[in-house]
Design a protein around this motif. Structure first.
Motif, PDB file in Angstrom:
ATOM      1  N   LEU A  51       0.829  -1.199   0.000  1.00 24.52           N
ATOM      2  CA  LEU A  51       0.000   0.000   0.000  1.00 24.52           C
ATOM      3  C   LEU A  51       0.865   1.252   0.000  1.00 24.52           C
ATOM      4  O   LEU A  51       2.035   1.230   0.373  1.00 24.52           O
ATOM      5  CB  LEU A  51      -0.937  -0.004   1.212  1.00 24.52           C
ATOM      6  CG  LEU A  51      -1.972  -1.121   1.203  1.00 24.52           C
ATOM      7  CD1 LEU A  51      -2.763  -1.130   2.508  1.00 24.52           C
ATOM      8  CD2 LEU A  51      -2.920  -0.997   0.009  1.00 24.52           C
ATOM      9  N   GLN A  52       0.231   2.348  -0.396  1.00 27.02           N
ATOM     10  CA  GLN A  52       0.917   3.631  -0.472  1.00 27.02           C
ATOM     11  C   GLN A  52      -0.109   4.694  -0.109  1.00 27.02           C
ATOM     12  O   GLN A  52      -1.261   4.603  -0.532  1.00 27.02           O
ATOM     13  CB  GLN A  52       1.410   3.823  -1.915  1.00 27.02           C
ATOM     14  CG  GLN A  52       2.348   4.960  -2.116  1.00 27.02           C
ATOM     15  CD  GLN A  52       2.976   4.918  -3.505  1.00 27.02           C
ATOM     16  OE1 GLN A  52       2.303   4.627  -4.477  1.00 27.02           O
ATOM     17  NE2 GLN A  52       4.249   5.217  -3.581  1.00 27.02           N
ATOM     18  N   SER A  53       0.297   5.701   0.666  1.00 27.83           N
ATOM     19  CA  SER A  53      -0.644   6.754   1.036  1.00 27.83           C
ATOM     20  C   SER A  53      -0.894   7.642  -0.179  1.00 27.83           C
ATOM     21  O   SER A  53      -0.049   7.728  -1.069  1.00 27.83           O
ATOM     22  CB  SER A  53      -0.077   7.599   2.173  1.00 27.83           C
ATOM     23  OG  SER A  53       0.984   8.393   1.685  1.00 27.83           O
ATOM     24  N   PRO A  54      -2.057   8.294  -0.242  1.00 35.54           N
ATOM     25  CA  PRO A  54      -2.316   9.202  -1.366  1.00 35.54           C
ATOM     26  C   PRO A  54      -1.211  10.252  -1.515  1.00 35.54           C
ATOM     27  O   PRO A  54      -0.854  10.615  -2.639  1.00 35.54           O
ATOM     28  CB  PRO A  54      -3.651   9.853  -0.991  1.00 35.54           C
ATOM     29  CG  PRO A  54      -4.323   8.850  -0.113  1.00 35.54           C
ATOM     30  CD  PRO A  54      -3.210   8.173   0.653  1.00 35.54           C
ATOM     31  N   GLU A  55      -0.646  10.722  -0.400  1.00 35.27           N
ATOM     32  CA  GLU A  55       0.419  11.726  -0.477  1.00 35.27           C
ATOM     33  C   GLU A  55       1.672  11.149  -1.150  1.00 35.27           C
ATOM     34  O   GLU A  55       2.327  11.808  -1.960  1.00 35.27           O
ATOM     35  CB  GLU A  55       0.808  12.245   0.919  1.00 35.27           C
ATOM     36  CG  GLU A  55      -0.277  13.015   1.658  1.00 35.27           C
ATOM     37  CD  GLU A  55      -1.412  12.130   2.165  1.00 35.27           C
ATOM     38  OE1 GLU A  55      -1.132  10.974   2.582  1.00 35.27           O
ATOM     39  OE2 GLU A  55      -2.582  12.567   2.119  1.00 35.27           O
ATOM     40  N   ASP A  56       2.012   9.899  -0.788  1.00 40.47           N
ATOM     41  CA  ASP A  56       3.186   9.273  -1.399  1.00 40.47           C
ATOM     42  C   ASP A  56       2.942   8.967  -2.873  1.00 40.47           C
ATOM     43  O   ASP A  56       3.841   9.077  -3.698  1.00 40.47           O
ATOM     44  CB  ASP A  56       3.568   7.992  -0.650  1.00 40.47           C
ATOM     45  CG  ASP A  56       4.348   8.304   0.634  1.00 40.47           C
ATOM     46  OD1 ASP A  56       4.951   9.393   0.691  1.00 40.47           O
ATOM     47  OD2 ASP A  56       4.326   7.469   1.558  1.00 40.47           O
ATOM     48  N   ARG A  57       1.699   8.580  -3.160  1.00 39.52           N
ATOM     49  CA  ARG A  57       1.365   8.301  -4.570  1.00 39.52           C
ATOM     50  C   ARG A  57       1.467   9.572  -5.417  1.00 39.52           C
ATOM     51  O   ARG A  57       1.940   9.549  -6.555  1.00 39.52           O
ATOM     52  CB  ARG A  57      -0.054   7.710  -4.642  1.00 39.52           C
ATOM     53  CG  ARG A  57      -0.640   7.598  -6.038  1.00 39.52           C
ATOM     54  CD  ARG A  57       0.194   6.679  -6.926  1.00 39.52           C
ATOM     55  NE  ARG A  57      -0.295   6.704  -8.284  1.00 39.52           N
ATOM     56  CZ  ARG A  57      -0.070   7.693  -9.140  1.00 39.52           C
ATOM     57  NH1 ARG A  57       0.650   8.731  -8.768  1.00 39.52           N
ATOM     58  NH2 ARG A  57      -0.556   7.645 -10.350  1.00 39.52           N
ATOM     59  N   SER A  81       7.682   5.427  -2.364  1.00 38.87           N
ATOM     60  CA  SER A  81       7.744   5.010  -0.955  1.00 38.87           C
ATOM     61  C   SER A  81       7.848   3.496  -0.800  1.00 38.87           C
ATOM     62  O   SER A  81       8.247   3.005   0.246  1.00 38.87           O
ATOM     63  CB  SER A  81       6.502   5.513  -0.211  1.00 38.87           C
ATOM     64  OG  SER A  81       5.345   4.915  -0.778  1.00 38.87           O
TER      65      SER A  81
END
Lengths: 234, 210
Positions: free
Chosen positions: A130-136, A181
């Motif tokens: 998974l990846q946070s929207p901010e990292d994406r 990330s």
């Protein structure tokens, strides 16, 4: 319309030549440069160029139009040749296979060098990483590259050192994985780039930015890589 | 089935979207079945793949096709014939279709086949010859066009992007099925749709109303 077209067939030609052609364009419509090539090819099937999706997605038809690199399929004739004469040449700096077709090996070798895949040595979770929207968000402006080579073949540093300077396309992708990330190979990736050529042959002239058909900014990505290399070195 | 031959994406024709084929539909076919095929191939390679090589007749047929184009000395151009094929398919096998037009165009496609069989490849050079590629593609396009045309004409109903003015209603009794096309003999067959999902509760197919 007057068209000047670069021609070369290694089987029959000693050296390249430029053909001057005349083409009647349909009135009241602004064709794309690829349409012009297709019209020319219907008359002379021996004209060679790459093309596939005809909508700026596949990146096959990068050529040099009136001195400027771009995708023939999404460049209107009016934009490429505002003064009415269209000059079509292969992408500069790479060996010509035939007519507008260049040998992309050197370009792909540089791309391969930066390991354009996700490296993560931790055990994969049951479903997905998974990846946070901010990292994406950090990958926007990086992942969209279609590897058409318009940028790298517009770059004098790449013309000069195509074997040692990774070039804007490769470096944009290098940063795409440095910024991810989910990637754990940041240190190794940076170590592979810290020599005097791979990154540091970029002089920041931004030819890459001005020709990119997808509106991306390799110079900015190269700047970020430089910052990462510097802060790591201190 | 040909052992060792894999197809992914829309060419594999899994038809996950049925009669609906909107922009972006190709992604499901590519991503889901691309991954499934990749996993299957890895497994098959580890176990030793059961691959069928080409027979001598296959090779002869392929080289004969190439030799036909390479040996052509005159005739209609590939670009001309391709334009005609495009015109036929655009006019009569677009979303809105009628039986009469389709039947007359199927006749024209047969005529086009004869013309393509004696068409001319003007450029016979050896390096990066895209003219030859387009000639071979024209053969392939004709096959696909004819399959599309014959199967469309046979399907006597309207469904999704197949809207006939002589059969305006959807006909689930006869046509809730995939169309199959067999090139030898230009035969049309049917294959039932798989309505047995493993994890989602089955819903009864009904006509869409707005």
């Amino acid at each position: 319309m007057q068209i000047s077209l670069y021609r070369f067939d290694p089987d029959t030609d000693e050296s390249p030549r430029t053909d001057s052609l005349e083409l009647d364009l349909p009135e009241g419509r602004d064709l794309m440069v690829l349409d012009v090539l297709e019209l020319l090819k219907a008359e002379d099937p021996s004209i060679a160029y790459r093309r596939s999706c005809r909508e700026g997605v596949c990146g096959s038809d990068g050529i040099n139009m009136n001195g400027r690199n771009g995708l023939a399929c999404i460049t209107p004739v009016s934009e490429a040749a505002p003064r009415g004469k269209l000059t079509l040449r292969p992408l500069p700096g790479l060996p010509v296979v035939r007519d507008l077709v260049v040998d992309m090996s050197q370009f792909y070798r540089q791309y391969e060098k930066i390991k354009p895949w996700l490296v993560n040595d931790t055990a994969p979770p049951a479903r997905e990483r998974l990846q946070s929207p901010e990292d994406r968000e950090k990958l926007n402006g990086l992942y969209e590259c279609i590897l058409c080579a318009c940028c790298s073949t517009a770059c004098p540093s790449f013309w000069w050192n195509p074997d040692k300077f990774v070039g804007p396309a490769g470096l944009l992708q290098a940063y795409r994985f440095l910024a991810d990330s989910r990637d754990t190979a940041t240190a190794e990736r940076l170590a592979a780039l810290e020599d005097p050529f791979s990154v540091f042959r970029c002089r920041g002239i931004m030819n890459c930015v001005s020709v990119c058909p997808k509106g991306l900014n390799p110079t900015r990505a190269i700047g970020k890589i430089r910052s990462m290399l510097l802060s790591q070195g201190i | 089935m040909v052992g060792g031959l894999y197809a992914i994406g829309e060419v594999a024709c899994v038809s996950v979207h049925g009669a609906n084929r909107l922009g972006g539909n190709s992604l499901l076919d590519l991503v889901v079945f691309g991954r499934a095929a990749g996993i299957h191939i890895e497994e098959a390679m580890r176990q030793g793949i059961n691959r069928r090589g080409p027979s001598e007749a296959d090779v002869d047929r392929a080289t004969a096709r190439l030799a036909r184009w390479n040996g052509s000395e005159s005739g209609e151009s590939v670009a001309e014939l391709k334009r005609e094929l495009q015109r036929l398919m655009l006019m009569d096998f677009n979303v809105f279709r009628s039986g009469d037009n389709m039947r007359s165009s199927i006749g024209e496609l047969a005529g086009l086949r004869e013309r393509i069989a004696v068409a001319h490849l003007a450029d016979k050079s050896r390096v990066f010859n895209t003219a030859r590629l387009e000639a071979l593609e024209l053969d392939n396009l004709l096959e696909v066009a004819e399959a599309t045309a014959i199967v469309a004409e046979a399907r006597t109903e309207s469904r999704g992007a197949h809207a006939r003015d002589d059969y305006t209603e959807r006909d689930d009794d006869n046509w809730l099925c995939h169309s199959l096309y067999f090139a030898p003999g230009k035969r049309v067959g049917k294959r039932s749709v798989n309505f047995a999902p493993q994890t989602v509760e089955t819903f009864k197919p009904t006509e869409r109303s707005y």
